[in-house]
Design an enzyme around this catalytic site. Structure first.
Site, short mmCIF file in Angstrom:
data_model
loop_
_atom_site.label_atom_id
_atom_site.label_comp_id
_atom_site.label_asym_id
_atom_site.label_seq_id
_atom_site.Cartn_x
_atom_site.Cartn_y
_atom_site.Cartn_z
N LYS A 136 33.40 38.10 35.27
CA LYS A 136 34.53 37.49 36.06
C LYS A 136 34.42 35.84 35.44
O LYS A 136 33.39 35.27 35.57
CB LYS A 136 34.51 37.79 37.97
CG LYS A 136 35.28 37.44 38.60
CD LYS A 136 35.76 37.61 39.63
CE LYS A 136 36.68 37.39 40.77
NZ LYS A 136 36.96 38.00 41.68
N SER A 181 40.67 40.39 43.98
CA SER A 181 40.73 39.08 43.16
C SER A 181 39.98 39.93 41.25
O SER A 181 40.49 39.20 40.50
CB SER A 181 40.28 37.67 43.27
OG SER A 181 39.04 37.48 43.61
N SER A 212 37.43 41.39 46.94
CA SER A 212 37.67 41.63 46.24
C SER A 212 37.30 42.13 44.55
O SER A 212 37.07 42.19 43.93
CB SER A 212 37.97 39.84 45.22
OG SER A 212 38.22 39.45 45.24
#
Length: 485
Positions: A75, A150, A174
Site C-alpha cells: 500500500k 482505503s 481499511s
C-alpha cells in the site's frame, strides 16, 4: 496465481523460476491495470532484479524461506526506500523516501519481491478508494463498483491475481472492508503487534499494518513475517510472536471448546438481507463444525462511529500539520510570503475528504470544545473497550458481518459522507479497542458480489482467529472463486 506454499514448492523443486513467477504477475498487471487501476507505481525492473537474485540463491543450493521469491504489493502509505510513496495525495507527489519501513525491510530480508505500490484513499481517509489524487480503483468482481477502502488497491490486486499477497493498513476497517468487498482474506492485527515505523500516520492510536491474501494460511504466513517488536516504534509490543500456521487444521477443536459470540448490535437497520443470509449460513456451518454459538451484547458498539469521527480527525489534524511544501512533496507556486505558501500548498495539495477531516479534528481540539468532544470521545472509547472485555469473559471469538452491504457503485456515495462512513460501522469499534480482527469470504449476493464475515478476538489472539477462519475456509469453496476478468 498459486498460494505462497505452492509457489515455494515450485521454486525449491525448480519447476519454475522466481523470474517466471514475477513475470507472470507483471503480465497480469499490464493486462488488468487499464481496467482495475490497483497500482499507483509498478517497479518492474526492480522486481525482476530481485527475482534473479532469488534464482541465483536457489542455483547455488541455498535454503530459502517461505516468502523468498513471492510477489507482493505494498500500500502506498508505507515507505519504501527509492520507490515513490504518495499516500494517494497530490501533496506527496514525487516524494521518494530516503529510508525503508520496518515491514518492507522485513519482506526484503525474507526475499519477497515487491511489485509496486497500490492505490488508496488519500492518507487512508475513505472507504472506496475513490479519494485518491491519481486514479479510481475498481472492483475486480464488477468494474462499475468500488473495491472498498482505503486499502482498495491492495485488495483488488490480490483478488485479481496481480499479486500473490499484499500489505494494507487499517485505521477503522481499511483492510477488512476492502477484503470483504473483493472476496479476499484481510487481518488487522492487535495494535502494536506490527511496527508502524515507516507507515505514514493518519490516526496514530489506531493505525495498524496487516496482510491481504486469497487464503487464511497466506495471511498467517505474511503476518508471521512482519510481526514483532521494533525499537523504532514506541507503541510496538515486546511480546513473542507465535507460529500462526501451527494450528491450521481442517478440524475445529472438540465440540464446544471454541465459543463464538454474535454481536447483537450489528443486526439492526441498514444490514442488507443478502449479507445477513450469508452470515447466518456461515454461523450455522461453524456450529456444525463444533463451535458453541451464543448472542452477545456490546451495548456501546454503535457509539464506535461517532467516537471514531472525533478521535481520528483530531489525530489526523495534528499528523498532517507537517505537510507544508517546505522540505518535500508538492509546493504551490507564486506565493506572496511564507504563510501564504503554507496555505496555498495545503489548499491545493489536499483533497476534499482530507480537508474535511482536518477541519473536524481542529474544531474538536479547539479550546472551547476539547472537553465536550475529544475528551468525551476518549471516555466513550474506554467504555467500548470495556464492553469487549466483558464479552471475551464469555466467548473466545466475536463474529459479525464485515460490512453492512456488498460493494456499492462508483460515485454512489461520493456526495454523502455520512453514508460512506456507515460502511465501516462494523469494523471501527475494533480499532478503538486495539483488538485483532479478520475478514474472510462467506458467500455472494444475488449480483455475484462477495460478502465477508468478521471474526474478532481478544488482544494477541491472532492464532485463534487464524485457526477458526481456516476451519471455516476449508469447509467450503468460497476462497476458490475467482473474478472473471
Amino acid at each position: 496465481m498459486a498460494s505462497i506454499s505452492d509457489i515455494h514448492q515450485q521454486l525449491i523443486s525448480k519447476q519454475r523460476s522466481a523470474v517466471e513467477i514475477t513475470q507472470e504477475a507483471l503480465e497480469n498487471i499490464n493486462q488488468l491495470e487499464p481496467k482495475l487501476k490497483s497500482f499507483i507505481c509498478v517497479t518492474a525492473e526492480k522486481a525482476i532484479a530481485q527475482a534473479r537474485q532469488v534464482d541465483a540463491k536457489i542455483a547455488a543450493g541455498e535454503k530459502i524461506g517461505l516468502l523468498t521469491g513471492i510477489p507482493i504489493a505494498v500500500k502506498d502509505n508505507i515507505c519504501t526506500r527509492g520507490i515513490p510513496t504518495t499516500c494517494g495525495s497530490k501533496i506527496l507527489q514525487n516524494f521518494i523516501p530516503p529510508y525503508e519501513s520496518t515491514v518492507t525491510q522485513k519482506l526484503v530480508d525474507a526475499g519477497a519481491i515487491i511489485l509496486g505500490k497500490t492505490n488508496l484513499d488519500e492518507f487512508g481517509m475513505g472507504s472506496s478508494t475513490e479519494n485518491s489524487a491519481y486514479q479510481v480503483t475498481t472492483n475486480p468482481w464488477d468494474n462499475t463498483r468500488v473495491p472498498g477502502g482505503s486499502s482498495g488497491g491492495s485488495a483488488a490486486a490480490v483478488a485479481s491475481a496481480e499479486s500473490v499477497v499484499a500489505l494494507g493498513s487499517d485505521t477503522g476497517g481499511s483492510i477488512r472492508q476492502p477484503a470483504s468487498f473483493c472476496g479476499v482474506v484481510g487481518i488487522k492485527p492487535t495494535y502494536g503487534l506490527v511496527s508502524r515505523y515507516g507507515l505514514v500516520a493518519y490516526a496514530s492510536s489506531m493505525d495498524q499494518i496487516g496482510p491481504l491474501s486469497r487464503t487464511v494460511k497466506d495471511s498467517a504466513i505474511l503476518l508471521q513475517a512482519i510481526a514483532g517488536y521494533d525499537p523504532k516504534d514506541s507503541t510496538s509490543l515486546n511480546v513473542p510472536v507465535p507460529d500462526y500456521t501451527k494450528n491450521l487444521t481442517p478440524n475445529l477443536r472438540p465440540k464446544g471448546q471454541i465459543r463464538i459470540g454474535l454481536i447483537q448490535e450489528t443486526f439492526g437497520d441498514g444490514l442488507d438481507s443478502s449479507v445477513l443470509q450469508a452470515f447466518t449460513k456461515a454461523v450455522e456451518l461453524m456450529q456444525e463444525l463444533g463451535a458453541e454459538i451464543q448472542v452477545i451484547s456490546c451495548p456501546r458498539f454503535s457509539y464506535g462511529l461517532p467516537t471514531y469521527y472525533v478521535i481520528a480527525p483530531s489525530e489526523a489534524s495534528a499528523n498532517l500539520a507537517r505537510y507544508d511544501g517546505v522540505k518535500y512533496g508538492f509546493r504551490a507556486s507564486e506565493s506572496e510570503n511564507l504563510l501564504n505558501m503554507y496555505a496555498k500548498t495545503r489548499s491545493e495539495g489536499f483533497g476534499s475528504e482530507v480537508k474535511r477531516r482536518i477541519m473536524i479534528g481542529t474544531y474538536a481540539l479547539s479550546a472551547g470544545y476539547y472537553d465536550a468532544y475529544y475528551l468525551k470521545a476518549q471516555k466513550v472509547r474506554t467504555l467500548i473497550k470495556e464492553d469487549f472485555d466483558k464479552a471475551f469473559a464469555k466467548v473466545d471469538i466475536l463474529a459479525c458481518p464485515t460490512s453492512p452491504t456488498t460493494a456499492f457503485k462508483l460515485g454512489e456515495k461520493s456526495d454523502n459522507p455520512l453514508s460512506m462512513y456507515l460502511s465501516d460501522l462494523m469494523t471501527i469499534p475494533v480499532n478503538l479497542a486495539g483488538l485483532p480482527a479478520l475478514s474472510l469470504p462467506c458467500g455472494f449476493d444475488q449480483q455475484g458480489l462477495p460478502i465477508g464475515m468478521q471474526l474478532i478476538s481478544n488482544v494477541l489472539k491472532e492464532d485463534l482467529l487464524f485457526e477458526a477462519a481456516y476451519v471455516y475456509e476449508q469447509a467450503n469453496n468460497w476462497y476458490k472463486f475467482q473474478p472473471q476478468l
